[in-house]
Design a protein around this motif. Structure first.
Motif: not given
Length: 432
Positions: A249-253
């Motif tokens: 999930x891109x939002x985890x980075x």
């Protein structure tokens, strides 16, 4: 000046479809006289025609303050209208909106007229003629009480409006598009890819003919290799995307945009070796197939990234933005596939040409291949140009308007339509 809150109430009490004769009134405008023509429409609502009859009488003239008994909604049908809000204690700054055209459906007072909420604005007709439908609050509430189906229609239209507005707010960026679980079953994807492999092979033969200047010899060479490889390639392109969407999930980075972009590129990078094998089957070479597949792999990777992103994320991105008036699922899918196909076909054409030429002439470097490829466009340059300018112009044309770009775009458009459309139609019948 036509302030909705200060219009004179001059409409007949029982005006409706039983009175077909138009009735004429005059409204006191802020800086002129305006004539209103009323005639019933098919729904039994008055048709309100505003025509400017005279120029402003004087700069000092003021609106005629004869209040309505209840707020009226005006639905602009023709003409250009200007609405002015403020300045006032409620709104310190003046806000001016201008809207309307021969097919306008904008309205004034829609958010105030149901329970006669006060509306603070001034509306002016800015064209020679303004046409509007009017609907008074008491008439509307009476119609709702008499016809329950009308109330249901109003609620439904409000739901559609809210749904459309919420879609605008939650539309997903390109790099954040996620695949739906089960959207690409293996059986449906394999059948679609097998059929598409014939289409792709024939178009590739014509593209290579444009590049080399030689006649097409075979439309479907080595299909015993192309079909299973293409099936593996398309399943891999869809499968890698589904895997990455499930695991990351891109939002985890810390940089979700960069991670989302990397995930979008992943299927193209992963499928480049298989695509190289497919490409090698369409090219004549002294090298055996298991060696020549690696020629042109760098340019091919760029092409595959554009292709995979177009087939996956761009198609979903565009389908999400297809107008809500198009309700058919297959038709929305087709519109998105065609649009994404045009974009991907155009953007991937030069990398595709570099890849194909490198396969045909593996001993040459990319720089030499591009110069020779661009030189074929010099005859498209004006003969009066200097040699240096003609060479530069040919290189620009080779990038922006390359030869065979139409054929390549048709190929990708058809490929996207066959793959995405075929998977969409066969998905309900696919066992896995």
């Amino acid at each position: 000046s036509l302030p909705p809150s200060t219009f004179s109430k001059l409409f007949p009490q029982n005006f409706g479809p039983t009175q077909p004769t138009p009735t004429h009134f005059f409204l006191g405008g802020g800086c002129g006289i305006t004539r209103a023509t009323l005639s019933p429409n098919l729904l039994g609502l008055p048709l309100f025609n505003l025509s400017r009859l005279s120029e402003p009488l004087s700069a000092a003239c003021s609106p005629l303050h004869v209040p309505w008994s209840c707020v009226t909604r005006f639905m602009i049908r023709q003409g250009t209208v200007e609405r002015i809000r403020g300045p006032s204690s409620r709104q310190p700054e003046q806000n001016v909106e201008q809207f309307g055209n021969p097919h306008s459906n904008r309205s004034i007072g829609s958010l105030h007229f149901l329970r006669c909420d006060p509306a603070f604005s001034t509306v002016k007709c800015r064209s020679e003629k303004c046409v509007a439908f009017t609907l008074r609050s008491d008439e509307f509430r009476a119609a709702l009480a008499e016809n329950p189906m009308l109330g249901e229609g109003v609620i439904y239209s409000l739901q559609r409006e809210v749904r459309g507005m919420s879609k605008l707010l939650r539309r997903t960026p390109l790099t954040r598009q996620k695949s739906v679980p089960g959207a690409n079953p293996i059986v449906a994807t394999s059948i679609a890819a097998g059929l598409e492999s014939f289409y792709r092979s024939a178009l590739n033969a014509y593209i290579n003919s444009h590049l080399t200047g030689q006649k097409v010899t075979k439309l479907f060479p080595q299909m015993h290799v192309q079909i299973p490889t293409r099936i593996m390639y398309i399943n891999g392109t869809k499968g890698i995307r589904a895997y990455l969407d499930d695991k990351f999930d891109p939002l985890d980075y810390s940089n979700p945009g960069l991670v989302g972009f990397a995930m979008m590129c992943g299927p193209g990078v992963g499928m480049t070796p298989i695509s190289s094998l497919l490409e090698a089957t369409n090219v004549k070479s002294t090298k055996p197939l298991y060696l020549r597949w690696a020629d042109g792999v760098c340019a091919r990777m760029v092409r595959e990234i554009i292709f995979a992103a177009g087939l996956n994320q761009a198609s979903d991105y565009i389908e999400e933005r297809v107008p809500s008036e198009i309700k058919s699922g297959p038709l929305r899918n087709l519109c998105a596939s065609l649009t994404a196909g045009v974009l991907s076909g155009y953007l991937s054409h030069v990398p595709h040409n570099m890849s194909a030429l490198k396969l045909m002439e593996p001993s040459k470097g990319y720089s030499q291949i591009f110069k020779e490829y661009a030189a074929k466009n010099e005859d498209r340059m004006p003969q009066t140009w200097a040699a240096k300018n003609r060479t530069l112009g040919a290189q620009v044309v080779a990038v922006l308007l390359p030869k065979a770009v139409f054929t390549r775009t048709i190929q990708i458009v058809g490929t996207f339509a066959l793959l995405n459309g075929g998977i969409y139609v066969m998905r309900p019948y696919s066992p896995f």
